[in-house]
Structure formats: C-alpha cells, structure tokens
Design a protein around this motif. Structure first.
Motif, PDB file in Angstrom:
ATOM      1  N   UNK A   2       0.827  -1.199   0.000  1.00 47.78           N
ATOM      2  CA  UNK A   2       0.000   0.000   0.000  1.00 47.78           C
ATOM      3  C   UNK A   2       0.866   1.255   0.000  1.00 47.78           C
ATOM      4  N   UNK A   3       1.877   1.279   0.839  1.00 45.13           N
ATOM      5  CA  UNK A   3       2.754   2.447   0.900  1.00 45.13           C
ATOM      6  C   UNK A   3       3.556   2.621  -0.385  1.00 45.13           C
ATOM      7  N   UNK A   4       3.955   1.535  -0.993  1.00 48.95           N
ATOM      8  CA  UNK A   4       4.691   1.621  -2.251  1.00 48.95           C
ATOM      9  C   UNK A   4       3.791   2.154  -3.353  1.00 48.95           C
ATOM     10  N   UNK A   5       2.537   1.735  -3.366  1.00 49.77           N
ATOM     11  CA  UNK A   5       1.585   2.264  -4.340  1.00 49.77           C
ATOM     12  C   UNK A   5       1.407   3.764  -4.139  1.00 49.77           C
ATOM     13  N   UNK A   6       1.240   4.189  -2.891  1.00 48.36           N
ATOM     14  CA  UNK A   6       1.098   5.617  -2.598  1.00 48.36           C
ATOM     15  C   UNK A   6       2.333   6.398  -3.033  1.00 48.36           C
ATOM     16  N   UNK A   8       4.243   5.847  -5.351  1.00 46.22           N
ATOM     17  CA  UNK A   8       4.335   5.913  -6.809  1.00 46.22           C
ATOM     18  C   UNK A   8       3.119   6.589  -7.434  1.00 46.22           C
ATOM     19  N   UNK A   9       2.350   7.297  -6.617  1.00 49.17           N
ATOM     20  CA  UNK A   9       1.242   8.092  -7.107  1.00 49.17           C
ATOM     21  C   UNK A   9       0.002   7.304  -7.500  1.00 49.17           C
ATOM     22  N   UNK A  10      -0.132   6.092  -6.980  1.00 49.98           N
ATOM     23  CA  UNK A  10      -1.295   5.266  -7.294  1.00 49.98           C
ATOM     24  C   UNK A  10      -2.249   5.235  -6.109  1.00 49.98           C
ATOM     25  N   UNK A  11      -3.531   5.139  -6.398  1.00 51.48           N
ATOM     26  CA  UNK A  11      -4.510   4.904  -5.345  1.00 51.48           C
ATOM     27  C   UNK A  11      -4.376   3.437  -4.947  1.00 51.48           C
ATOM     28  N   UNK A  12      -4.036   3.152  -3.695  1.00 52.88           N
ATOM     29  CA  UNK A  12      -3.767   1.767  -3.292  1.00 52.88           C
ATOM     30  C   UNK A  12      -4.921   0.803  -3.542  1.00 52.88           C
ATOM     31  N   UNK A  13      -6.134   1.205  -3.247  1.00 52.38           N
ATOM     32  CA  UNK A  13      -7.265   0.291  -3.429  1.00 52.38           C
ATOM     33  C   UNK A  13      -7.510  -0.003  -4.908  1.00 52.38           C
ATOM     34  N   UNK A  14      -7.385   1.008  -5.749  1.00 55.18           N
ATOM     35  CA  UNK A  14      -7.555   0.813  -7.187  1.00 55.18           C
ATOM     36  C   UNK A  14      -6.441  -0.070  -7.726  1.00 55.18           C
ATOM     37  N   UNK A  15      -5.209   0.209  -7.302  1.00 55.95           N
ATOM     38  CA  UNK A  15      -4.061  -0.570  -7.753  1.00 55.95           C
ATOM     39  C   UNK A  15      -4.196  -2.041  -7.353  1.00 55.95           C
ATOM     40  N   UNK A  16      -4.504  -2.302  -6.101  1.00 52.16           N
ATOM     41  CA  UNK A  16      -4.597  -3.686  -5.624  1.00 52.16           C
ATOM     42  C   UNK A  16      -5.755  -4.413  -6.300  1.00 52.16           C
ATOM     43  N   UNK A  17      -6.890  -3.745  -6.451  1.00 54.14           N
ATOM     44  CA  UNK A  17      -8.022  -4.362  -7.143  1.00 54.14           C
ATOM     45  C   UNK A  17      -7.695  -4.707  -8.577  1.00 54.14           C
ATOM     46  N   UNK A  18      -7.063  -3.760  -9.267  1.00 53.84           N
ATOM     47  CA  UNK A  18      -6.678  -3.982 -10.654  1.00 53.84           C
ATOM     48  C   UNK A  18      -5.614  -5.067 -10.747  1.00 53.84           C
ATOM     49  N   UNK A  19      -4.684  -5.048  -9.815  1.00 54.44           N
ATOM     50  CA  UNK A  19      -3.620  -6.052  -9.784  1.00 54.44           C
ATOM     51  C   UNK A  19      -4.193  -7.452  -9.624  1.00 54.44           C
ATOM     52  N   UNK A  20      -5.136  -7.611  -8.721  1.00 51.40           N
ATOM     53  CA  UNK A  20      -5.751  -8.920  -8.514  1.00 51.40           C
ATOM     54  C   UNK A  20      -6.515  -9.373  -9.758  1.00 51.40           C
ATOM     55  N   UNK A  21      -7.197  -8.452 -10.422  1.00 48.56           N
ATOM     56  CA  UNK A  21      -7.899  -8.786 -11.666  1.00 48.56           C
ATOM     57  C   UNK A  21      -6.920  -9.229 -12.749  1.00 48.56           C
ATOM     58  N   UNK A  22      -5.827  -8.481 -12.887  1.00 50.53           N
ATOM     59  CA  UNK A  22      -4.831  -8.799 -13.914  1.00 50.53           C
ATOM     60  C   UNK A  22      -4.150 -10.144 -13.630  1.00 50.53           C
ATOM     61  N   UNK A  23      -3.744 -10.355 -12.400  1.00 57.16           N
ATOM     62  CA  UNK A  23      -3.010 -11.578 -12.070  1.00 57.16           C
ATOM     63  C   UNK A  23      -3.899 -12.817 -12.117  1.00 57.16           C
TER      64      UNK A  23
END
Length: 53
Positions: A2-6, A8-23
């Motif tokens: 979460x902190x790494x996403x933040x 790097x300018x990413x919304x953590x919840x959006x990033x993690x949700x998208x990441x799980x969908x992609x993976x």
C-alpha cells in the motif's frame, strides 16, 4: 504494498483491485520475470500499453 503504491502516485485500493484482476488472468506459460511489470513503479506504463492495444 500500500505504501509503495502511494509513493508511486497510485490509489492503493484501485491498484490492488486492478492487480488482482490482472493476475487472475495471468497465463501459466508467462515467465515469473514478467511479474515485475506489475510492480507499482512499472504499473502505469503497463496499463498505458495495454489500453493502446
């Protein structure tokens, strides 16, 4: 993650949700080295390339 996403300018919840969908769609034949593309600092570039296709 979460902190790494933040950082790097990413919304953590959006990033993690998208990441799980992609993976979830990550084919078995792809190399584990390709997983580096999904790290927060590479993710915006990956999504830009995918959106162009």
């Amino acid at each position: 993650m979460i902190e790494t996403a933040k950082a790097n300018g990413l919304d953590p919840m959006t990033y993690i949700g998208s990441l799980l969908d992609e993976l979830a769609q990550f084919p078995e034949w792809r190399k584990s080295l390709d997983l580096g593309d999904y790290l927060p600092w590479n993710y915006p570039k990956l999504m830009a390339i995918r959106d162009k296709a």
